[in-house]
Design a protein around this motif. Structure first.
Motif, short mmCIF file in Angstrom:
data_model
loop_
_atom_site.label_atom_id
_atom_site.label_comp_id
_atom_site.label_asym_id
_atom_site.label_seq_id
_atom_site.Cartn_x
_atom_site.Cartn_y
_atom_site.Cartn_z
N GLY A 55 -12.19 8.56 -10.41
CA GLY A 55 -11.29 8.73 -11.67
C GLY A 55 -10.34 7.45 -11.27
O GLY A 55 -9.87 6.75 -12.20
N THR A 56 -9.60 7.34 -10.10
CA THR A 56 -8.61 6.48 -9.68
C THR A 56 -9.24 4.86 -10.07
O THR A 56 -8.53 4.27 -10.85
N LEU A 57 -10.25 4.68 -9.60
CA LEU A 57 -10.67 3.13 -9.84
C LEU A 57 -11.12 3.09 -11.26
O LEU A 57 -11.20 1.92 -11.85
N PHE A 58 -11.34 4.07 -12.16
CA PHE A 58 -11.88 3.94 -13.23
C PHE A 58 -10.89 3.51 -14.31
O PHE A 58 -10.96 2.81 -15.24
N SER A 59 -9.54 3.85 -13.90
CA SER A 59 -8.43 3.09 -14.50
C SER A 59 -8.49 1.80 -14.59
O SER A 59 -8.06 1.07 -15.63
N TYR A 60 -8.98 1.02 -13.57
CA TYR A 60 -9.09 -0.24 -13.61
C TYR A 60 -10.06 -0.76 -14.42
O TYR A 60 -10.03 -1.79 -15.21
N ILE A 61 -11.21 0.14 -14.34
CA ILE A 61 -12.25 -0.14 -15.31
C ILE A 61 -11.83 -0.22 -16.84
O ILE A 61 -12.10 -0.95 -17.75
N MET A 62 -11.06 0.73 -17.27
CA MET A 62 -10.57 0.86 -18.58
C MET A 62 -9.72 -0.20 -18.85
O MET A 62 -9.49 -0.85 -19.88
N ASP A 63 -8.66 -0.77 -17.87
CA ASP A 63 -7.78 -1.52 -18.18
C ASP A 63 -8.58 -2.90 -18.52
O ASP A 63 -8.31 -3.61 -19.22
N PHE A 64 -9.71 -3.21 -17.81
CA PHE A 64 -10.30 -4.35 -17.86
C PHE A 64 -11.20 -4.38 -19.26
O PHE A 64 -11.13 -5.26 -20.21
N LEU A 65 -11.49 -3.12 -19.84
CA LEU A 65 -12.19 -3.09 -21.14
C LEU A 65 -11.31 -3.30 -22.28
O LEU A 65 -11.73 -3.83 -23.40
N LEU A 72 -5.00 -6.71 -10.90
CA LEU A 72 -4.95 -5.71 -9.65
C LEU A 72 -3.66 -5.95 -9.21
O LEU A 72 -3.07 -6.86 -9.06
N PRO A 73 -3.17 -4.77 -8.47
CA PRO A 73 -1.83 -4.57 -7.84
C PRO A 73 -1.85 -5.68 -6.78
O PRO A 73 -3.01 -5.84 -5.98
N THR A 74 -0.88 -5.92 -6.06
CA THR A 74 -0.89 -7.01 -5.03
C THR A 74 -1.20 -6.48 -3.76
O THR A 74 -1.72 -7.01 -2.87
N ASP A 75 -1.07 -4.89 -3.52
CA ASP A 75 -1.63 -4.38 -2.48
C ASP A 75 -3.03 -3.50 -2.31
O ASP A 75 -3.38 -2.88 -1.80
N PHE A 76 -3.73 -4.15 -3.53
CA PHE A 76 -5.06 -3.54 -3.85
C PHE A 76 -5.82 -4.16 -2.70
O PHE A 76 -5.87 -5.38 -2.51
N SER A 77 -6.91 -3.29 -2.20
CA SER A 77 -7.60 -3.68 -1.36
C SER A 77 -9.31 -3.03 -1.43
O SER A 77 -10.16 -3.31 -0.74
N ASP A 78 -9.29 -2.32 -2.35
CA ASP A 78 -10.90 -1.49 -2.62
C ASP A 78 -11.81 -2.48 -3.48
O ASP A 78 -12.15 -1.98 -4.38
N TYR A 79 -11.88 -3.57 -2.97
CA TYR A 79 -12.60 -4.59 -3.89
C TYR A 79 -14.11 -4.19 -4.04
O TYR A 79 -14.69 -4.10 -4.83
N GLN A 80 -14.66 -3.81 -2.70
CA GLN A 80 -16.21 -3.52 -2.58
C GLN A 80 -16.32 -2.30 -3.59
O GLN A 80 -17.28 -2.16 -4.07
N ARG A 81 -15.28 -1.16 -3.42
CA ARG A 81 -15.83 0.14 -4.18
C ARG A 81 -15.51 -0.10 -5.57
O ARG A 81 -16.20 0.48 -6.46
N LEU A 82 -14.56 -1.12 -5.90
CA LEU A 82 -14.42 -0.98 -7.47
C LEU A 82 -15.64 -2.12 -7.83
O LEU A 82 -16.22 -1.72 -9.06
N GLN A 83 -16.02 -2.91 -7.35
CA GLN A 83 -17.28 -3.69 -7.55
C GLN A 83 -18.47 -2.76 -7.64
O GLN A 83 -19.21 -3.03 -8.62
N ARG A 84 -18.58 -1.73 -6.76
CA ARG A 84 -19.85 -0.78 -6.82
C ARG A 84 -19.65 0.24 -8.33
O ARG A 84 -20.58 0.39 -8.81
N GLU A 85 -18.31 0.56 -8.61
CA GLU A 85 -18.08 1.10 -9.83
C GLU A 85 -18.47 0.30 -11.00
O GLU A 85 -18.90 1.03 -12.12
N ALA A 86 -17.96 -0.81 -10.77
CA ALA A 86 -18.52 -1.91 -11.91
C ALA A 86 -19.95 -1.76 -12.23
O ALA A 86 -20.50 -1.97 -13.44
N GLU A 87 -20.49 -1.99 -11.25
CA GLU A 87 -22.13 -2.18 -11.11
C GLU A 87 -22.61 -0.74 -11.89
O GLU A 87 -23.75 -0.95 -12.53
N PHE A 88 -22.02 0.26 -11.37
CA PHE A 88 -22.66 1.65 -11.82
C PHE A 88 -22.48 1.68 -13.42
O PHE A 88 -23.36 2.30 -14.29
#
Length: 276
Positions: A55-65, A72-88
């Protein structure tokens, strides 16, 4: 389903409320297919679509839509996990951007201030790794020249004569040079140079005061003082080094939504805002 109809999603227990039109921005995505009950991964329970994802990563998905921008926040680091969610979710335009982390990660920005005090004059040279920051700072600094009679260079009172603004010296896009203080002219006249730094509109002639205001301005603008050193003790040249994390340029996704379109997307980088 109407484009204006509200949709409620529960993603990993986190509740989101949006419009159907937002989820339909990319017609081939799984979120768009979900609205037609064409994707069994999404369960409709009590009027809410449930999916067992982060659910936390989905908030970035919603912001993108909602914005069609990747921010993304300057301290963001979960690029691979967010990419995986975007692909899902079938948002491959977003996934492709996330695969290029160098476009999204903030960069370290370096700025150096050199200060030299010689008799009744002070000299400044500012170098910055980001030309946009130097340009923005140059717009904040104004040097005024004028003549005054029988006053010392430490006098806090500007000349009664109109002061003339002078252009800053710009050896390159990455640095600027200016000075303040007084110098003798003919007779008992002083040629004085005052420095004003926005948003503080005082006209300062004392080099130490200008240095203090300049350093304070940089600290308020997000820079961090990392070191001070004496470059030349004989010439009294001091160097102040600053760092800050520079946010990357915004990335905008432009969606082709012409009739019959499958939601093809183009990516462009937005222009960096000055001072950012």
């Amino acid at each position: 389903m109407s484009n204006r109809e509200m949709v409620v999603l529960s993603v990993g227990g986190v509740r989101f409320v949006t419009l159907a039109s937002t989820l339909l921005r990319f017609p081939e995505s799984r979120l768009a297919q979900m609205l037609n009950n064409a994707d069994q991964e999404f369960k409709l329970v009590n009027g809410e679509f449930f999916v067992d994802r982060d659910g936390t990563l989905f908030s970035y998905i919603m912001d993108f839509l909602r914005t069609l921008q990747v921010s993304l926040p300057t301290d963001f680091s979960d690029y691979q996990r967010l990419q995986r969610e975007a692909e899902f979710y079938g948002l491959y335009a977003l996934a492709n951007i996330l695969n290029q982390e160098h476009l999204l990660k903030p960069r370290l920005e370096i700025l150096e201030v050199r200060f030299s005090l010689q008799d009744m004059q002070a000299f400044f040279r500012i170098f910055g790794s980001c030309s946009t920051t130097v340009e923005t700072l140059a717009e904040q600094i104004t040097v005024f020249s004028g003549q005054q009679s029988g006053q010392s260079w430490n006098s806090p009172f500007p000349s009664q004569k109109p002061l003339v603004p002078l252009p800053l010296e710009r050896p390159s896009h990455h640095d600027m040079v200016f000075q303040c203080g007084t110098d003798y002219s003919a007779g008992d006249q002083f040629v004085a140079r005052y420095v004003s730094i926005k948003p503080d509109n005082r006209k300062l002639i004392n080099g130490t005061n200008v240095l203090g205001l300049l350093l304070d301005t940089l600290l308020k603008d997000g820079f961090r003082l990392t070191s001070t050193r004496t470059v030349s003790s004989e010439e009294k040249v001091e160097c102040y080094s600053f760092e800050r994390m520079q946010k990357p340029a915004g990335i905008t996704i432009t969606v082709n939504q012409t009739p019959g379109s499958s939601g093809a997307a183009q990516v462009k980088r937005s222009q960096v805002q000055k001072g950012k």
